[in-house]
Design a protein around this motif. Structure first.
Motif, short mmCIF file in Angstrom:
data_model
loop_
_atom_site.label_atom_id
_atom_site.label_comp_id
_atom_site.label_asym_id
_atom_site.label_seq_id
_atom_site.Cartn_x
_atom_site.Cartn_y
_atom_site.Cartn_z
N LEU A 22 0.67 -1.42 -0.68
CA LEU A 22 0.16 -0.14 0.15
C LEU A 22 1.07 1.08 -0.03
CD1 LEU A 22 -2.96 1.88 0.51
CD2 LEU A 22 -2.25 1.33 2.63
N ILE A 23 2.11 1.08 0.18
CA ILE A 23 2.62 2.24 0.88
C ILE A 23 3.72 2.11 -0.58
CG2 ILE A 23 2.48 2.34 3.26
CD1 ILE A 23 5.24 1.67 3.37
N GLN A 24 3.98 1.93 -1.44
CA GLN A 24 4.22 2.09 -2.64
C GLN A 24 2.94 2.54 -3.33
OE1 GLN A 24 7.24 1.82 -2.96
NE2 GLN A 24 7.62 1.26 -0.42
N THR A 25 2.04 2.94 -3.52
CA THR A 25 1.31 3.44 -4.52
C THR A 25 1.51 4.63 -4.41
OG1 THR A 25 -0.81 3.42 -3.20
CG2 THR A 25 -0.91 1.22 -3.85
N ASN A 26 0.98 5.32 -5.98
CA ASN A 26 1.72 6.52 -6.18
C ASN A 26 0.63 7.40 -5.07
OD1 ASN A 26 3.85 6.15 -7.92
ND2 ASN A 26 1.93 6.07 -9.41
N GLU A 27 -0.97 6.83 -4.54
CA GLU A 27 -2.20 7.78 -4.09
C GLU A 27 -1.86 8.01 -2.66
OE1 GLU A 27 -2.60 4.84 -6.17
OE2 GLU A 27 -4.56 5.64 -7.18
N PHE A 28 -0.73 6.93 -2.14
CA PHE A 28 0.06 6.13 -0.66
C PHE A 28 0.57 7.72 -0.56
CE2 PHE A 28 2.37 5.82 2.71
CZ PHE A 28 0.63 5.55 3.96
N LYS A 29 1.76 7.39 -1.51
CA LYS A 29 2.60 8.65 -1.84
C LYS A 29 2.43 10.13 -1.77
CE LYS A 29 5.82 5.68 -3.68
NZ LYS A 29 6.84 4.88 -4.66
N GLU A 30 1.15 10.07 -2.44
CA GLU A 30 0.77 11.63 -2.54
C GLU A 30 0.31 12.41 -1.34
OE1 GLU A 30 -2.65 14.11 -5.35
OE2 GLU A 30 -1.68 12.27 -6.01
N LEU A 31 -0.62 11.71 -1.13
CA LEU A 31 -0.91 11.39 0.37
C LEU A 31 -0.28 12.23 1.29
CD1 LEU A 31 -3.37 11.98 2.66
CD2 LEU A 31 -3.49 9.33 3.23
N VAL A 32 0.97 11.56 1.44
CA VAL A 32 2.15 11.57 2.54
C VAL A 32 2.37 13.62 2.52
CG1 VAL A 32 4.04 10.54 3.99
CG2 VAL A 32 2.74 9.38 3.35
N GLN A 33 2.41 12.77 0.46
CA GLN A 33 3.17 14.58 0.16
C GLN A 33 2.48 15.44 0.98
OE1 GLN A 33 6.00 15.01 -0.22
NE2 GLN A 33 6.22 17.08 -0.44
N ARG A 34 0.67 15.54 0.30
CA ARG A 34 0.04 16.64 0.89
C ARG A 34 0.00 16.74 2.58
NH1 ARG A 34 -5.25 15.63 -2.11
NH2 ARG A 34 -6.16 17.60 -0.83
N SER A 96 -7.27 17.36 8.41
CA SER A 96 -6.43 16.10 9.35
C SER A 96 -8.48 15.23 8.50
CB SER A 96 -6.39 16.12 10.37
OG SER A 96 -7.74 15.72 11.22
N GLU A 97 -9.43 15.83 8.46
CA GLU A 97 -10.92 15.24 8.11
C GLU A 97 -10.48 14.49 6.39
OE1 GLU A 97 -14.28 17.50 9.17
OE2 GLU A 97 -13.75 17.39 11.63
N LYS A 98 -10.07 15.70 6.09
CA LYS A 98 -9.99 15.46 4.64
C LYS A 98 -9.06 14.37 4.09
CE LYS A 98 -11.09 20.16 2.82
NZ LYS A 98 -10.73 21.26 2.67
N TYR A 99 -8.08 14.57 5.34
CA TYR A 99 -6.62 13.22 5.01
C TYR A 99 -7.16 12.24 5.73
CZ TYR A 99 -3.35 17.62 4.50
OH TYR A 99 -3.15 18.69 4.40
N ASP A 100 -8.05 11.29 6.40
CA ASP A 100 -8.85 10.52 6.55
C ASP A 100 -9.71 9.90 5.62
OD1 ASP A 100 -7.40 10.33 9.15
OD2 ASP A 100 -8.87 11.46 10.34
N ASN A 101 -10.25 11.10 5.13
CA ASN A 101 -10.86 10.58 4.25
C ASN A 101 -10.09 10.30 3.00
OD1 ASN A 101 -13.60 11.35 5.15
ND2 ASN A 101 -13.43 12.96 4.42
N LEU A 102 -9.57 10.53 2.12
CA LEU A 102 -8.56 10.22 1.26
C LEU A 102 -7.78 8.72 1.36
CD1 LEU A 102 -6.97 13.30 0.13
CD2 LEU A 102 -8.21 11.97 -1.11
N ALA A 103 -7.74 9.09 2.96
CA ALA A 103 -6.69 7.19 3.18
C ALA A 103 -7.75 6.36 3.18
CB ALA A 103 -6.28 7.71 4.93
N GLY A 104 -9.32 6.81 3.41
CA GLY A 104 -9.79 5.95 3.49
C GLY A 104 -10.51 5.57 2.17
#
Length: 116
Positions: A22-34, A96-104
């Protein structure tokens, strides 16, 4: 538009999710960067603002002058620090609510792949 994700219950026996993939996906990397692009500058700004008061009060005379009646700049700066703490806390909760939603969304998208 904000996307609401329903919480997906984890069934018993489904705790073999490969988070390494999961942490290798582009979406996860983008979330962490944001998250980093918000948290790091906010923290740096807060720390600079916080430590400016004792430095200015101890080593300069800038805040010792009366600004409003008998109220000196030190009191105004200290009051602004309390205000800043509340504002930063409120903004962080909203972000953090937005980040939690993106993580979901990410977990929901890769749930089937990750549980294999």
């Amino acid at each position: 538009m904000e996307q609401k994700i329903q919480e997906i219950p984890v069934q018993k026996g489904q705790n073999n999710i490969s988070y390494e993939r999961l942490i290798q996906t582009n979406e996860f990397k983008e979330l962490v960067q944001r998250k980093k692009s918000f948290i790091l500058p906010t923290t740096i700004f807060f720390l600079i603002f916080y430590f400016t008061l004792p430095l200015l009060a101890a080593y300069t005379k800038v805040l010792h002058s009366e600004v409003v009646g008998p109220i000196t700049g030190v009191w105004i700066f200290a009051g602004l620090q309390f205000l800043l703490v509340w504002i930063c806390g409120f903004v962080y909760v909203k972000k953090s609510e937005k980040y939690d939603n993106l993580a979901g969304v990410i977990l929901h998208k890769y749930r089937k792949e990750l549980s294999e």
